[in-house]
Design a protein around this motif. Structure first.
Motif, PDB file in Angstrom:
ATOM      1  N   GLY A 192       0.796  -1.210   0.000  1.00  0.00           N
ATOM      2  CA  GLY A 192       0.000   0.000   0.000  1.00  0.00           C
ATOM      3  C   GLY A 192       0.829   1.260   0.000  1.00  0.00           C
ATOM      4  O   GLY A 192       0.325   2.357   0.157  1.00  0.00           O
ATOM      5  N   ALA A 193       2.154   1.110  -0.169  1.00  0.00           N
ATOM      6  CA  ALA A 193       3.050   2.270  -0.176  1.00  0.00           C
ATOM      7  C   ALA A 193       4.334   1.863  -0.855  1.00  0.00           C
ATOM      8  O   ALA A 193       4.601   0.685  -1.083  1.00  0.00           O
ATOM      9  N   SER A 194       5.150   2.839  -1.206  1.00  0.00           N
ATOM     10  CA  SER A 194       6.434   2.575  -1.859  1.00  0.00           C
ATOM     11  C   SER A 194       7.541   3.290  -1.101  1.00  0.00           C
ATOM     12  O   SER A 194       7.538   4.501  -0.969  1.00  0.00           O
ATOM     13  N   PHE A 195       8.490   2.500  -0.582  1.00  0.00           N
ATOM     14  CA  PHE A 195       9.651   3.057   0.095  1.00  0.00           C
ATOM     15  C   PHE A 195      10.866   2.745  -0.770  1.00  0.00           C
ATOM     16  O   PHE A 195      11.369   1.629  -0.784  1.00  0.00           O
ATOM     17  N   GLN A 196      11.339   3.731  -1.505  1.00  0.00           N
ATOM     18  CA  GLN A 196      12.387   3.481  -2.476  1.00  0.00           C
ATOM     19  C   GLN A 196      13.692   3.040  -1.823  1.00  0.00           C
ATOM     20  O   GLN A 196      14.481   2.331  -2.423  1.00  0.00           O
ATOM     21  N   SER A 197      13.942   3.452  -0.577  1.00  0.00           N
ATOM     22  CA  SER A 197      15.190   3.106   0.081  1.00  0.00           C
ATOM     23  C   SER A 197      15.096   1.808   0.875  1.00  0.00           C
ATOM     24  O   SER A 197      16.061   1.370   1.468  1.00  0.00           O
ATOM     25  N   SER A 198      13.922   1.195   0.908  1.00  0.00           N
ATOM     26  CA  SER A 198      13.737   0.000   1.730  1.00  0.00           C
ATOM     27  C   SER A 198      14.032  -1.268   0.938  1.00  0.00           C
ATOM     28  O   SER A 198      13.700  -1.389  -0.231  1.00  0.00           O
ATOM     29  N   ARG A 199      14.675  -2.233   1.609  1.00  0.00           N
ATOM     30  CA  ARG A 199      14.899  -3.549   1.006  1.00  0.00           C
ATOM     31  C   ARG A 199      13.895  -4.571   1.525  1.00  0.00           C
ATOM     32  O   ARG A 199      14.110  -5.774   1.441  1.00  0.00           O
ATOM     33  N   THR A 200      12.779  -4.061   2.050  1.00  0.00           N
ATOM     34  CA  THR A 200      11.765  -4.959   2.605  1.00  0.00           C
ATOM     35  C   THR A 200      11.283  -5.973   1.575  1.00  0.00           C
ATOM     36  O   THR A 200      11.173  -7.171   1.857  1.00  0.00           O
ATOM     37  N   LEU A 201      10.980  -5.517   0.359  1.00  0.00           N
ATOM     38  CA  LEU A 201      10.500  -6.420  -0.678  1.00  0.00           C
ATOM     39  C   LEU A 201      11.530  -7.498  -0.971  1.00  0.00           C
ATOM     40  O   LEU A 201      11.199  -8.687  -1.040  1.00  0.00           O
ATOM     41  N   ASP A 202      12.792  -7.092  -1.132  1.00  0.00           N
ATOM     42  CA  ASP A 202      13.836  -8.070  -1.453  1.00  0.00           C
ATOM     43  C   ASP A 202      13.953  -9.140  -0.367  1.00  0.00           C
ATOM     44  O   ASP A 202      14.094 -10.325  -0.659  1.00  0.00           O
TER      45      ASP A 202
END
Length: 231
Positions: A192-202
């Motif tokens: 529901g949001a985009s954190f460009q500096s986050s590696r959460t998805l990876d």
């Protein structure tokens, strides 16, 4: 509507107090715990809406607290606070059911944004749960059968547990087989949001690959994002 209650489990008193003050200014009710044992006790006493768990604490670690809380409530948002840079620590936290992590030192504005995103996601899940089911309980992913209600993947006699976030990721990929999905699109549709500096998805995808592969099911599309390599 009652203000959201946030449990802050952090053994560093200065960090804990700073986070508590910042969250109070944002309109939240902070509940402070100096160690893992106190965090579990306060969790059962106050029934918070979200947990902030430092990984390295005296007695019970953030991992231990996350594991025990997940046995009681598989849906409460959990954000891990870590000073470590090793990928393994982050993957382990996500495998235990954490929804996100923030690496120290962190900015209070970023932390507040992460908290708000998790609370919005949880509220959305509650609203969806009150609606009639719109999709079957099971769907295929590679050679696995994903069972939403049981939070697991099954393949023959094998089974592995999944988190709600992992199932949401698999569902998105399964709906777009062979299509390269951008990181931004995945973050927006699943988080529901985009954190460009986050590696959460990876880190979530590393955890999924450990559970479901081989063979390779989720391919990295360099410069874009990821793709489900449907058989």
């Amino acid at each position: 509507m009652e203000p959201y209650k946030i449990l802050i489990a952090e053994d560093d008193r200065n960090i804990r107090a700073g986070v508590a003050d910042a969250l109070e200014l944002e309109g939240y009710i902070p509940v402070e715990a100096p160690d893992g044992g106190a965090a579990l006790r306060l969790y059962h006493e106050h029934h918070p809406d979200l947990l902030l768990l430092d990984i390295m604490m005296p007695g019970l670690s953030g991992y231990d607290v996350c594991r025990r809380v997940r046995q009681d409530d598989p849906l409460i948002p959990v954000i891990m606070l870590t000073a470590k840079g090793e990928e393994f620590d982050k993957v382990l936290g996500l495998e235990l059911g954490a929804d996100d992590y923030v690496t120290k030192p962190f900015g209070l504005r970023e932390l507040a944004a992460r908290i708000a995103a998790q609370l919005r996601r949880r509220q959305s899940e509650k609203e969806k749960a009150s609606l009639p089911p719109a999709a079957p309980d099971r769907f295929g992913f590679g050679r696995w059968e994903i069972e939403r209600c049981r939070l697991r993947a099954v393949r023959g006699d094998e089974s592995t547990g999944l988190t709600l976030r992992e199932i949401a990721l698999l569902e998105l990929f399964a709906a777009h087989p062979g299509e390269a999905l951008s990181r931004d699109r995945i973050m927006k549709e699943v988080w529901g949001a985009s954190f460009q500096s986050s590696r959460t998805l990876d880190q979530h995808l590393v955890a999924l690959r450990r559970k479901l592969e081989p063979p390779r099911l989720i391919e990295t599309v360099y410069g874009i994002g990821y793709r489900y390599a449907a058989e």
